[in-house]
Design a protein around this motif. Sequence first.
Motif, short mmCIF file in Angstrom:
data_model
loop_
_atom_site.label_atom_id
_atom_site.label_comp_id
_atom_site.label_asym_id
_atom_site.label_seq_id
_atom_site.Cartn_x
_atom_site.Cartn_y
_atom_site.Cartn_z
N SER A 230 0.87 -1.15 0.06
CA SER A 230 0.17 0.23 0.18
C SER A 230 0.80 1.42 0.08
O SER A 230 0.25 2.25 -0.69
N VAL A 231 1.99 1.40 0.80
CA VAL A 231 2.95 2.51 0.71
C VAL A 231 3.65 2.57 -0.55
O VAL A 231 3.43 3.75 -0.97
N LEU A 232 4.05 1.63 -1.09
CA LEU A 232 4.76 1.74 -2.38
C LEU A 232 3.70 2.34 -3.67
O LEU A 232 4.07 3.03 -4.40
N ALA A 233 2.40 1.65 -3.31
CA ALA A 233 1.48 2.10 -4.36
C ALA A 233 1.20 3.34 -4.32
O ALA A 233 0.77 4.24 -5.35
N ALA A 234 0.77 3.83 -3.01
CA ALA A 234 0.31 5.27 -2.55
C ALA A 234 1.57 6.31 -2.88
O ALA A 234 1.30 7.47 -3.74
N TYR A 235 2.88 5.98 -2.77
CA TYR A 235 3.69 6.78 -2.95
C TYR A 235 3.91 7.04 -4.68
O TYR A 235 4.21 7.80 -5.15
N ASN B 257 -7.31 2.56 1.76
CA ASN B 257 -6.15 2.83 2.81
C ASN B 257 -5.30 3.20 1.78
O ASN B 257 -4.37 4.22 2.03
N VAL B 258 -5.03 2.95 0.47
CA VAL B 258 -4.03 3.40 -0.61
C VAL B 258 -4.29 4.66 -0.70
O VAL B 258 -3.47 5.78 -0.63
N LEU B 259 -5.85 5.07 -0.98
CA LEU B 259 -6.12 6.54 -1.14
C LEU B 259 -5.89 7.64 0.09
O LEU B 259 -5.32 8.81 -0.33
N VAL B 260 -5.98 6.90 1.11
CA VAL B 260 -5.65 7.74 2.24
C VAL B 260 -4.24 7.97 2.29
O VAL B 260 -4.03 9.22 2.79
N LEU B 261 -3.40 6.94 2.16
CA LEU B 261 -1.94 7.04 2.30
C LEU B 261 -1.46 8.14 1.12
O LEU B 261 -0.52 9.05 1.31
N ARG B 262 -2.20 7.98 0.07
CA ARG B 262 -1.69 9.00 -1.29
C ARG B 262 -2.14 10.47 -0.81
O ARG B 262 -1.04 11.24 -1.06
N ALA B 263 -3.21 10.53 -0.21
CA ALA B 263 -3.53 11.96 0.13
C ALA B 263 -2.48 12.59 1.19
O ALA B 263 -2.23 13.70 1.25
N PHE B 264 -2.33 11.74 2.35
CA PHE B 264 -1.33 12.14 3.26
C PHE B 264 0.25 12.31 2.68
O PHE B 264 0.83 13.32 2.93
N PHE B 265 0.78 11.56 1.64
CA PHE B 265 2.04 11.76 1.29
C PHE B 265 2.03 12.98 0.19
O PHE B 265 3.00 13.55 0.24
N MET B 266 1.02 13.41 -0.37
CA MET B 266 0.91 14.69 -1.26
C MET B 266 1.18 15.85 -0.28
O MET B 266 1.42 16.82 -0.94
N ASN B 267 0.95 15.82 0.99
CA ASN B 267 0.90 17.09 1.76
C ASN B 267 2.53 17.00 2.07
O ASN B 267 2.68 17.95 2.99
N VAL B 268 3.13 16.24 1.97
CA VAL B 268 4.93 16.22 2.29
C VAL B 268 5.17 17.38 1.50
O VAL B 268 5.13 17.40 0.38
N GLY B 269 6.05 18.08 2.28
CA GLY B 269 6.75 19.25 1.62
C GLY B 269 7.36 18.84 0.32
O GLY B 269 8.24 18.31 0.34
#
Length: 307
Positions: A108-113, A170-182
């Motif tokens: 999930s982390v690899l897919a979201a990133y 879960n993948v979409l939630v992780l993706r949304a959070f990763f997109m907020n990283v500077g």
Amino acid sequence: MSVLTQDKDEGTRRRPPWEEEPGKVGLTAKGVILGIALLAIVFPLWIVVITSLSDAETISRTGGLVVWPQGITFDAYRELLSGGQVARSMVISICLTLVGTAFSMTVSVLAAYGLTRMGSLWHRSLLMTLLATMFFGGAGLIPSYLLIQTLGLMNSYGALILPMAVSVFNVLVLRAFFMNVGQELMDSARIDGAGEFRILWQIVLPLSRAVIAVISLFYAVAYWGNWFSAFIYITDQEKMPLQNVLQQLVIAGERPAGMAQVIGTGQIPSIAVQTAVMVLALVPVAVLSPFVQKHFKKGMLIGAVKG
């Protein structure tokens, strides 16, 4: 001055009732409602725990479930954990939960990133495909069963992990959070020669501990409570996880292997064994939830609002 005061008063009067400060009656009503809700949740758990700790005489005197603790004994837990079917199934459930959660989080982390990289290959097509699975559901029970059978996964633990390895939500939630990283942090790392895996491991993941903890709990609870998959795909009784053994004890009324004699002779009441297995099934989730609770607001809401 009077006009401003009048407008202010009118604005105050126009506020919805639920935005007003509650009075003593409102606070009392909230307290009563919350107390009733808490009692409705805690009281059944209390009965289950006390019954599992009661001896045969107390259970016989009450006729079944015990409300007030008397004759406390740990015989049911001692027998369950000393070996046999329940102890083996609990080890299986723990291993399945740990391995399944680690595998699901990795994928999930690899897919979201990967989905946060806007210019990556087939980015939009893959994202739309994932979103489509949320609207159209899964393939169905019969096609899934035939797929597991064709892959040779019947009566194996792979059938309990692979079909539920990835949750699109879960993948979409992780993706949304990763997109907020500077973005500037990642650009600086790229200038210094860091690759995508190093950026993910040393920058994105440390800044996303909240959402990682929440999604890990989601996966862990799903694997721990996964009863239906084992019911369909597992035929060997020795490979059954704890939830299936619990179903056999409580609903089917079967006796766990290794405890038939002590239950049949009345040394340990059957209902004490059933409630003890219920407690064992609830303990891991009850222990982990408080540690992850503080991350729920940050892990779920921040990524959803900003993403």
